[in-house]
Design an enzyme around this catalytic site. Structure first.
Site, PDB file in Angstrom:
ATOM      1  N   ASP A 146       3.178   3.424  -3.743  1.00 49.47           N
ATOM      2  CA  ASP A 146       3.403   2.262  -4.618  1.00 49.47           C
ATOM      3  C   ASP A 146       2.624   2.355  -5.932  1.00 49.47           C
ATOM      4  O   ASP A 146       2.889   1.583  -6.855  1.00 49.47           O
ATOM      5  CB  ASP A 146       3.023   0.966  -3.895  1.00 49.47           C
ATOM      6  N   ILE A 203       6.595  10.576  -0.007  1.00 49.54           N
ATOM      7  CA  ILE A 203       7.036   9.480   0.884  1.00 49.54           C
ATOM      8  C   ILE A 203       8.521   9.168   0.699  1.00 49.54           C
ATOM      9  O   ILE A 203       9.261   9.038   1.670  1.00 49.54           O
ATOM     10  CB  ILE A 203       6.187   8.202   0.665  1.00 49.54           C
ATOM     11  N   ARG A 254      14.228  -5.568   1.821  1.00 48.84           N
ATOM     12  CA  ARG A 254      14.251  -4.700   2.963  1.00 48.84           C
ATOM     13  C   ARG A 254      13.329  -5.195   4.091  1.00 48.84           C
ATOM     14  O   ARG A 254      13.634  -5.022   5.265  1.00 48.84           O
ATOM     15  CB  ARG A 254      13.795  -3.336   2.481  1.00 48.84           C
ATOM     16  N   ARG A 282      15.780   5.364   2.889  1.00 47.54           N
ATOM     17  CA  ARG A 282      15.004   4.413   3.670  1.00 47.54           C
ATOM     18  C   ARG A 282      15.662   3.974   4.984  1.00 47.54           C
ATOM     19  O   ARG A 282      16.021   2.817   5.158  1.00 47.54           O
ATOM     20  CB  ARG A 282      14.635   3.193   2.816  1.00 47.54           C
ATOM     21  N   CYS A 303      14.518  -2.182  -2.503  1.00 45.21           N
ATOM     22  CA  CYS A 303      14.231  -1.284  -3.627  1.00 45.21           C
ATOM     23  C   CYS A 303      15.174  -0.083  -3.629  1.00 45.21           C
ATOM     24  O   CYS A 303      15.497   0.456  -2.579  1.00 45.21           O
ATOM     25  CB  CYS A 303      12.813  -0.729  -3.504  1.00 45.21           C
ATOM     26  N   LYS A 329       1.128  -8.799  -0.650  1.00 44.11           N
ATOM     27  CA  LYS A 329       2.537  -9.022  -0.284  1.00 44.11           C
ATOM     28  C   LYS A 329       2.902  -8.269   0.990  1.00 44.11           C
ATOM     29  O   LYS A 329       3.514  -8.831   1.891  1.00 44.11           O
ATOM     30  CB  LYS A 329       3.431  -8.554  -1.439  1.00 44.11           C
TER      31      LYS A 329
HETATM   32  C1  UD1 Z   1       6.505   2.315   2.474  1.00 43.87           C
HETATM   33  C2  UD1 Z   1       5.109   2.849   2.256  1.00 43.87           C
HETATM   34  C3  UD1 Z   1       4.208   1.666   2.015  1.00 43.87           C
HETATM   35  C4  UD1 Z   1       4.757   0.888   0.826  1.00 43.87           C
HETATM   36  C5  UD1 Z   1       6.213   0.493   1.032  1.00 43.87           C
HETATM   37  C6  UD1 Z   1       6.850  -0.140  -0.183  1.00 43.87           C
HETATM   38  C7  UD1 Z   1       4.028   4.755   3.310  1.00 43.87           C
HETATM   39  C8  UD1 Z   1       3.789   5.514   4.579  1.00 43.87           C
HETATM   40  N1  UD1 Z   1       4.728   3.631   3.419  1.00 43.87           N
HETATM   41  O1  UD1 Z   1       6.493   1.448   3.593  1.00 43.87           O
HETATM   42  O2  UD1 Z   1       2.895   2.092   1.789  1.00 43.87           O
HETATM   43  O3  UD1 Z   1       4.002  -0.240   0.582  1.00 43.87           O
HETATM   44  O4  UD1 Z   1       6.957   1.653   1.331  1.00 43.87           O
HETATM   45  O5  UD1 Z   1       7.085   0.760  -1.190  1.00 43.87           O
HETATM   46  O6  UD1 Z   1       3.582   5.146   2.261  1.00 43.87           O
HETATM   47  N2  UD1 Z   1      11.375   6.336   7.576  1.00 43.87           N
HETATM   48  C9  UD1 Z   1      12.386   6.859   8.360  1.00 43.87           C
HETATM   49  N3  UD1 Z   1      12.866   6.076   9.386  1.00 43.87           N
HETATM   50  C10 UD1 Z   1      12.374   4.838   9.662  1.00 43.87           C
HETATM   51  C11 UD1 Z   1      11.352   4.317   8.836  1.00 43.87           C
HETATM   52  C12 UD1 Z   1      10.872   5.101   7.810  1.00 43.87           C
HETATM   53  O7  UD1 Z   1      12.853   7.971   8.153  1.00 43.87           O
HETATM   54  O8  UD1 Z   1      12.839   4.193  10.613  1.00 43.87           O
HETATM   55  C13 UD1 Z   1      10.826   7.166   6.484  1.00 43.87           C
HETATM   56  C14 UD1 Z   1      11.045   6.544   5.113  1.00 43.87           C
HETATM   57  O9  UD1 Z   1      12.289   6.887   4.570  1.00 43.87           O
HETATM   58  C15 UD1 Z   1       9.878   7.129   4.338  1.00 43.87           C
HETATM   59  C16 UD1 Z   1       8.754   7.195   5.375  1.00 43.87           C
HETATM   60  O10 UD1 Z   1       9.416   7.228   6.627  1.00 43.87           O
HETATM   61  O11 UD1 Z   1      10.161   8.433   3.904  1.00 43.87           O
HETATM   62  C17 UD1 Z   1       7.767   6.037   5.321  1.00 43.87           C
HETATM   63  O12 UD1 Z   1       8.514   4.837   5.435  1.00 43.87           O
HETATM   64  P1  UD1 Z   1       7.866   3.447   5.804  1.00 43.87           P
HETATM   65  O13 UD1 Z   1       6.381   3.556   5.841  1.00 43.87           O
HETATM   66  O14 UD1 Z   1       8.555   2.888   6.991  1.00 43.87           O
HETATM   67  O15 UD1 Z   1       8.335   2.590   4.618  1.00 43.87           O
HETATM   68  P2  UD1 Z   1       7.864   1.160   4.352  1.00 43.87           P
HETATM   69  O16 UD1 Z   1       7.462   0.437   5.580  1.00 43.87           O
HETATM   70  O17 UD1 Z   1       8.884   0.596   3.470  1.00 43.87           O
END
Ligand code: UD1
Length: 422
Positions: A306, A328, A94, A123, A118, A22
């Site tokens: 995850d 995370i 998202r 986030r 979620c 996914k």
């Molecule tokens: C994250 C997970 C991914 C998982 C997905 C769904 C990691 C590094 N990423 O990806 O493996 O499949 O969730 O659950 O494990 N953040 C910021 N600012 C931003 C973007 C992110 O502060 O602009 C922070 C987030 O709050 C978080 C971290 O960075 O604490 C990682 O976020 P990110 O990898 O972007 O999240 P997803 O892409 O959703």
């Protein structure tokens, strides 16, 4: 609303085949907007999140045909007719923010509502936006929308302040059509990001450093539509291995890339489970001597966030003390209350969970709060004594293709009850 009824205690056994990933499919579907013509994507899982992203790209002007029995998605792109993604599309998922990179690259504007998705913490999307700004975009926040404008995107050097899967993917999609060279530092190395990069390479993009923390992109004028097959879903694969673990069963998980789930298989071995690996499969079997362990969620190749909720269910059944440190996301322990109701002995201190193994879990009516929390309840139900009723299973429909059918084939007593309790 549908519910699951699971009568626990059956040892699972047999083979299960993993669906397409996914979290790779979502950005790749959106990246098809970068080329005019017909893109054909294979191994696309039939999931709610996939349908939502298809609706999103159709809104922007693509036309699609999804053959869900064949897991093949055809996407035709001509004129991009809209640059906005309304709240109704964003609020359920998202990942819709992935449209920003391709829209900025192709038409120089993107208006997307601030993301929903979620319920696992704040986030933010600041890292994505700062990356677009570094490439020359102007960003405004108005009435709950992010509005990005760029006459032309220019390659830039940009160091992400934190490793982000979403931001690495989004900025990469913008940079492939920008003028000049982009150097991204502190990049995510997740297989999903690498798969997106491989798709872009096949379309004619010039990218090096995929799967490392430094990615370099030389912008090209035009990309071509291609045929591409998505990698297997490592989180689904991991969830099935954990289903084997929690029921002390013997399961072979097929069509998986074993290196993608190395952190999980190492942890299961530390606990004492026996793991065997082949080129595209992993087998798990139980052993007499199991002991508690400690994990910390980290960006790839660390333990995936995850699988934090799913492995917590297994920990509730492992003798001794188990520890989980979630680094995370804040607020990713919403499954804990429900696991306690099923007899789990779990203490939370900030982002640390301490889980004492208990003799057995017991069935209770429980409710999913998000996708992976939902998976943890299904796993707990498979092991618990009695009949567990799980509500709000639309959360697991977002990310697990044919979950109950696949578990039934492994011998689980799980029934999807149509129109059950809300
Ligand atoms: C994250 C997970 C991914 C998982 C997905 C769904 C990691 C590094 N990423 O990806 O493996 O499949 O969730 O659950 O494990 N953040 C910021 N600012 C931003 C973007 C992110 O502060 O602009 C922070 C987030 O709050 C978080 C971290 O960075 O604490 C990682 O976020 P990110 O990898 O972007 O999240 P997803 O892409 O959703």
């Amino acid at each position: 609303m549908d519910t699951y009824e699971i009568t626990g205690g059956k040892k699972l056994s047999g083979d299960v085949t993993v669906s397409g990933a996914k979290n790779a499919a979502l950005p790749i579907i959106v990246a098809s907007l970068l080329a005019d013509g017909e893109t054909i994507l294979k191994n696309i899982p039939d999931l709610m999140d996939i349908r939502t992203i298809i609706t999103a790209i159709e809104h922007l002007g693509a036309s699609t045909e999804f053959h869900k029995e064949k897991n093949t998605l055809k996407i035709k792109v001509g004129n991009i007719k809209n640059a906005d993604l309304p709240y109704d599309l964003m609020k359920t998922m998202r990942a819709s923010y992935y449209v920003m990179g391709p829209l900025l690259a192709r038409i120089g504007e993107a208006d997307v509502s601030l993301p929903g998705g979620c319920a696992i913490g704040e986030r933010p999307v600041d890292i994505h936006l700062a990356g677009f700004e570094a490439m020359g975009a102007v960003i405004k926040l108005e009435h709950g929308y992010i509005k990005a404008r760029a006459k032309s995107l220019k390659g830039a050097e940009y160091t992400m302040r934190k490793i982000s899967v979403g931001a690495t993917a989004n900025i990469m999609m913008a940079a492939v059509l920008a003028s000049g060279r982009t150097v991204l530092e502190n990049c995510a190395m997740e297989p999903d990001v690498v798969d997106l990069g491989n798709f872009l390479l096949k379309m004619g993009a010039r990218i090096s450093g995929l799967g490392t923390e430094r990615i370099e992109i030389e912008g090209v004028k035009k990309l071509n539509p291609v045929e591409y097959s998505i990698i297997p879903d490592r989180i689904e694969a991991g969830t099935f291995l954990l289903a084997g673990a929690i029921t002390r069963g013997k399961i072979k998980v097929s069509r998986v890339v074993p290196e993608h789930i190395g952190a999980l298989t190492d942890t299961l071995e530390e606990i004492g489970f026996r793991l065997e690996k082949g080129p595209d499969w992993v087998k798990i079997s139980p052993s007499q001597k199991l002991q508690g362990t400690k994990i910390k969620t980290l960006p790839f190749p660390g333990f995936p966030t995850d699988l934090q909720a799913p492995i917590m269910s297994v920990f509730t059944t492992i003798p001794g003390i188990n520890v989980i440190i979630e680094t995370i996301f804040e607020n990713r322990f919403t499954h804990v209350g429900e696991l306690r109701r099923m007899g789990g002995d779990i203490t939370i201190e900030g982002n640390v969970a301490i889980i004492k193994g208990v003799k057995g879990l017991s069935a209770a009516p429980v409710m999913m709060s998000d996708l992976r929390a939902g998976a943890s309840l299904v796993l707990a139900g498979l092991a618990a004594k009695g009949k567990t009723e799980i509500r709000r299973i639309y959360h697991s429909d977002r990310g697990y293709e044919k979950l109950s059918e696949k578990l039934q084939a492994l011998g689980a007593d799980i029934v999807r009850v149509r129109g059950g309790n809300p």
